[in-house]
Design a protein around this motif. Structure first.
Motif, PDB file in Angstrom:
ATOM      1  N   ALA A   5       0.835  -1.204   0.000  1.00  0.00           N
ATOM      2  CA  ALA A   5       0.000   0.000   0.000  1.00  0.00           C
ATOM      3  C   ALA A   5       0.870   1.254   0.000  1.00  0.00           C
ATOM      4  O   ALA A   5       0.548   2.244  -0.676  1.00  0.00           O
ATOM      5  N   GLU A   6       1.990   1.224   0.739  1.00  0.00           N
ATOM      6  CA  GLU A   6       2.884   2.385   0.782  1.00  0.00           C
ATOM      7  C   GLU A   6       3.488   2.665  -0.585  1.00  0.00           C
ATOM      8  O   GLU A   6       3.526   3.819  -1.042  1.00  0.00           O
ATOM      9  N   ARG A   7       3.945   1.625  -1.271  1.00  0.00           N
ATOM     10  CA  ARG A   7       4.520   1.812  -2.610  1.00  0.00           C
ATOM     11  C   ARG A   7       3.460   2.306  -3.590  1.00  0.00           C
ATOM     12  O   ARG A   7       3.727   3.169  -4.440  1.00  0.00           O
ATOM     13  N   LEU A   8       2.244   1.748  -3.460  1.00  0.00           N
ATOM     14  CA  LEU A   8       1.151   2.172  -4.341  1.00  0.00           C
ATOM     15  C   LEU A   8       0.865   3.661  -4.183  1.00  0.00           C
ATOM     16  O   LEU A   8       0.794   4.398  -5.171  1.00  0.00           O
ATOM     17  N   ARG A  49       2.765   5.998  -2.859  1.00  0.00           N
ATOM     18  CA  ARG A  49       3.916   6.838  -3.206  1.00  0.00           C
ATOM     19  C   ARG A  49       4.032   6.998  -4.718  1.00  0.00           C
ATOM     20  O   ARG A  49       4.239   8.107  -5.217  1.00  0.00           O
ATOM     21  N   HIS A  50       3.871   5.900  -5.459  1.00  0.00           N
ATOM     22  CA  HIS A  50       3.953   5.995  -6.924  1.00  0.00           C
ATOM     23  C   HIS A  50       2.759   6.766  -7.491  1.00  0.00           C
ATOM     24  O   HIS A  50       2.905   7.512  -8.468  1.00  0.00           O
ATOM     25  N   SER A  51       1.596   6.600  -6.881  1.00  0.00           N
ATOM     26  CA  SER A  51       0.421   7.336  -7.350  1.00  0.00           C
ATOM     27  C   SER A  51       0.590   8.837  -7.138  1.00  0.00           C
ATOM     28  O   SER A  51       0.214   9.650  -7.991  1.00  0.00           O
ATOM     29  N   LEU A  52       1.180   9.225  -5.992  1.00  0.00           N
ATOM     30  CA  LEU A  52       1.434  10.641  -5.736  1.00  0.00           C
ATOM     31  C   LEU A  52       2.466  11.212  -6.691  1.00  0.00           C
ATOM     32  O   LEU A  52       2.420  12.390  -7.057  1.00  0.00           O
ATOM     33  N   LYS A  53       3.379  10.364  -7.125  1.00  0.00           N
ATOM     34  CA  LYS A  53       4.372  10.819  -8.096  1.00  0.00           C
ATOM     35  C   LYS A  53       3.721  11.105  -9.443  1.00  0.00           C
ATOM     36  O   LYS A  53       4.095  12.060 -10.144  1.00  0.00           O
ATOM     37  N   GLU A  54       2.719  10.278  -9.807  1.00  0.00           N
ATOM     38  CA  GLU A  54       2.033  10.466 -11.078  1.00  0.00           C
ATOM     39  C   GLU A  54       0.967  11.556 -11.005  1.00  0.00           C
ATOM     40  O   GLU A  54       0.785  12.323 -11.951  1.00  0.00           O
ATOM     41  N   SER A  95      -4.911  15.240  -2.475  1.00  0.00           N
ATOM     42  CA  SER A  95      -4.919  15.346  -1.012  1.00  0.00           C
ATOM     43  C   SER A  95      -5.377  14.051  -0.356  1.00  0.00           C
ATOM     44  O   SER A  95      -4.899  13.688   0.734  1.00  0.00           O
ATOM     45  N   ARG A  96      -6.290  13.315  -0.975  1.00  0.00           N
ATOM     46  CA  ARG A  96      -6.773  12.074  -0.378  1.00  0.00           C
ATOM     47  C   ARG A  96      -5.651  11.040  -0.286  1.00  0.00           C
ATOM     48  O   ARG A  96      -5.566  10.278   0.681  1.00  0.00           O
ATOM     49  N   LEU A  97      -4.792  11.027  -1.294  1.00  0.00           N
ATOM     50  CA  LEU A  97      -3.677  10.083  -1.282  1.00  0.00           C
ATOM     51  C   LEU A  97      -2.651  10.442  -0.219  1.00  0.00           C
ATOM     52  O   LEU A  97      -2.162   9.566   0.507  1.00  0.00           O
ATOM     53  N   VAL A  98      -2.316  11.724  -0.113  1.00  0.00           N
ATOM     54  CA  VAL A  98      -1.289  12.127   0.839  1.00  0.00           C
ATOM     55  C   VAL A  98      -1.785  11.962   2.272  1.00  0.00           C
ATOM     56  O   VAL A  98      -1.015  11.588   3.179  1.00  0.00           O
ATOM     57  N   LEU A  99      -3.073  12.213   2.515  1.00  0.00           N
ATOM     58  CA  LEU A  99      -3.619  12.004   3.856  1.00  0.00           C
ATOM     59  C   LEU A  99      -3.606  10.524   4.226  1.00  0.00           C
ATOM     60  O   LEU A  99      -3.304  10.165   5.370  1.00  0.00           O
ATOM     61  N   ARG A 100      -3.944   9.655   3.261  1.00  0.00           N
ATOM     62  CA  ARG A 100      -3.919   8.204   3.550  1.00  0.00           C
ATOM     63  C   ARG A 100      -2.495   7.717   3.752  1.00  0.00           C
ATOM     64  O   ARG A 100      -2.241   6.816   4.565  1.00  0.00           O
ATOM     65  N   TYR A 101      -1.555   8.335   3.090  1.00  0.00           N
ATOM     66  CA  TYR A 101      -0.150   7.955   3.250  1.00  0.00           C
ATOM     67  C   TYR A 101       0.317   8.227   4.672  1.00  0.00           C
ATOM     68  O   TYR A 101       1.097   7.456   5.242  1.00  0.00           O
ATOM     69  N   GLY A 102      -0.150   9.310   5.266  1.00  0.00           N
ATOM     70  CA  GLY A 102       0.245   9.644   6.625  1.00  0.00           C
ATOM     71  C   GLY A 102      -0.327   8.721   7.673  1.00  0.00           C
ATOM     72  O   GLY A 102       0.123   8.726   8.830  1.00  0.00           O
ATOM     73  N   LEU A 103      -1.322   7.908   7.318  1.00  0.00           N
ATOM     74  CA  LEU A 103      -1.941   6.995   8.279  1.00  0.00           C
ATOM     75  C   LEU A 103      -1.362   5.587   8.214  1.00  0.00           C
ATOM     76  O   LEU A 103      -1.770   4.724   8.995  1.00  0.00           O
TER      77      LEU A 103
END
Length: 426
Positions: free
Chosen positions: A284-287, A289-294, A298-306
């Motif tokens: 999930a972390e790699r998913l 991170r790569h999605s944020l790169k593409e 905000s929904r992705l970055v907030l979920r990354y912090g959890l």
């Protein structure tokens, strides 16, 4: 006029030619029977023979007709009945188009036995009966349609499926359409009805498998296909994550997904949630991170912090993102949470306060209140708790509220008045 002149000229030419032949080719016919003989010229005898042949031919035809009067009558009667049936069929179809169901059914059924196309009559009559709400009669007419014409299975099945869909008998319709799809792969109408049936019974797996076939037959627009594929995969991921099944099924589902959907933020978040529930947080972390790169969202970055993977490495990645987006409130909130995971209390406080300055938020205030409370700074904690409540209060819908001082007619006043009355009666 020209044709008439041409015919006259041609007739004169043939007469002249025939006369010339009669003069240039002499001869005679001699017929002798016993003592009686008959003699005539060759050409006159030839004309007599031709005339006798014509008379004999037509005489025999008349005799044959007179010898079979009943068969001729049956043929005539059949043709007459067929013409009348065709007229009734046309009247029935017109009535069906005009919405006069009862008249349409009566005309079509009455003409069916004598019609050259009984299948059309029975199918149309079944439709008219269905529109009247006479479902049993419609089913009976469909059976008669099936028996009336050989090879009518497909037409009858498609009509029956459509009537089942209209009656909201979706499971029965899907069973019929599945059978027809096995018999007639890629039949356009069957595919369209299958789409409707899958949507009605929420068969998202069947729907997602149907989409490529609909697209290959050009039976669906690109926009509708993308919407239905998005809905199907979203529902499937939610169902698999909720049921807590094998995580490999979710991963296979993601692998089968069209490329354009793998970048959809909502699906990425749902897939990440499913991976977390399946104890696959590193994936999930790699998913994320790569999605944020593409595509930054905000929904992705907030979920990354959890996520709870490698907090130190996550913090390094997030601080690199901060160099490109120094004023992003959601990224600052995520950095505060990652700092908490790394036990960097002062850094977490700075990130939370920076996020609050960029965009006041009840969530950030709650994080600050909790942090200050655990640091022992209760005054600041209470301050941020109040700010959190105030911000959340602003997001609530506007609804009537009781005033601080009870007014006449207020709900509390009425309740107290009733209580007093009750006490007095007692």
């Amino acid at each position: 006029m020209r044709k008439l002149i041409l015919i006259v000229v041609l007739g004169l030419a043939l007469g002249a030619l025939f006369g010339q032949l009669m003069m240039s080719v002499p001869g005679y016919w001699l017929v002798r029977v016993g003592d009686t003989s008959f003699q005539t010229s060759f050409w006159f005898g030839l004309i007599l023979l031709l005339a006798a042949f014509v008379v004999l031919h037509f005489g025999l035809r008349v005799l044959m007709r007179l010898s079979r009067p009943m068969s001729r009558f049956k043929v005539w009667n059949s043709r007459t009945r067929n013409r009348n049936a065709m007229k009734r069929t046309v009247r029935g179809l017109v009535a069906l188009a005009e919405g006069r169901w009862k008249r349409a059914e009566k005309s079509l059924v009455k003409a069916a036995d004598d019609s050259s196309t009984p299948l059309v009559n029975y199918l149309s009559a079944a439709l008219a009966a269905h529109y009247q709400g006479r479902y049993d009669q419609a089913d009976t007419l469909l059976k008669r349609a099936h028996l009336s014409t050989e090879g009518a299975d497909t037409a009858v099945g498609m009509m029956q499926a459509q009537l089942m869909l209209d009656r909201q008998q979706y499971e029965e319709a899907l069973a019929i359409l599945t059978r027809l799809d096995r018999q007639l792969p890629n039949h356009p109408q069957v595919l369209k009805q299958l789409k409707q049936a899958y949507l009605s019974v929420s068969d998202w797996d069947g729907l997602r498998r149907l989409m490529p076939r609909l697209g290959a037959q050009q039976l669906i627009s690109r926009q509708e296909r993308e919407q239905l594929e998005l809905r199907a995969y979203r529902e499937l991921i939610i169902r698999e994550a909720r049921d807590g099944g094998d995580i490999e099924r979710v991963r296979n589902l993601w692998a089968d997904m069209p490329d354009h959907l793998r970048g959809h933020t909502e699906l990425v978040v749902l897939y990440a949630e499913a991976l977390v529930r399946g104890n696959q947080e590193p994936i999930a972390e790699r998913l994320l991170r790569h999605s944020l790169k593409e595509h930054w969202d905000s929904r992705l970055v907030l979920r990354y912090g959890l996520l709870n993977v490698d907090a130190a490495r996550q913090l390094v990645y997030a601080e690199k993102w901060l160099q490109e987006r120094p004023n992003d409130p959601d990224l600052l909130l995520t950095l505060g949470r990652l700092s908490l995971r790394n036990a960097y209390w002062a850094k977490a406080q700075e990130y939370f306060e920076a996020s609050q300055r960029q965009r006041p938020s009840g969530v950030v205030c709650a994080e600050l209140a909790r942090l200050y409370a655990n640091l022992g700074e209760h005054n600041k904690s209470q301050l941020y708790y109040r700010q959190s409540v105030e911000l959340l209060d602003k997001s609530l819908p506007s609804l009537p509220q009781p005033s601080e001082v009870g007014e006449p007619g207020a709900g509390g006043g009425k309740s107290r008045g009733k209580a007093k009355e009750g006490g007095g009666k007692a």
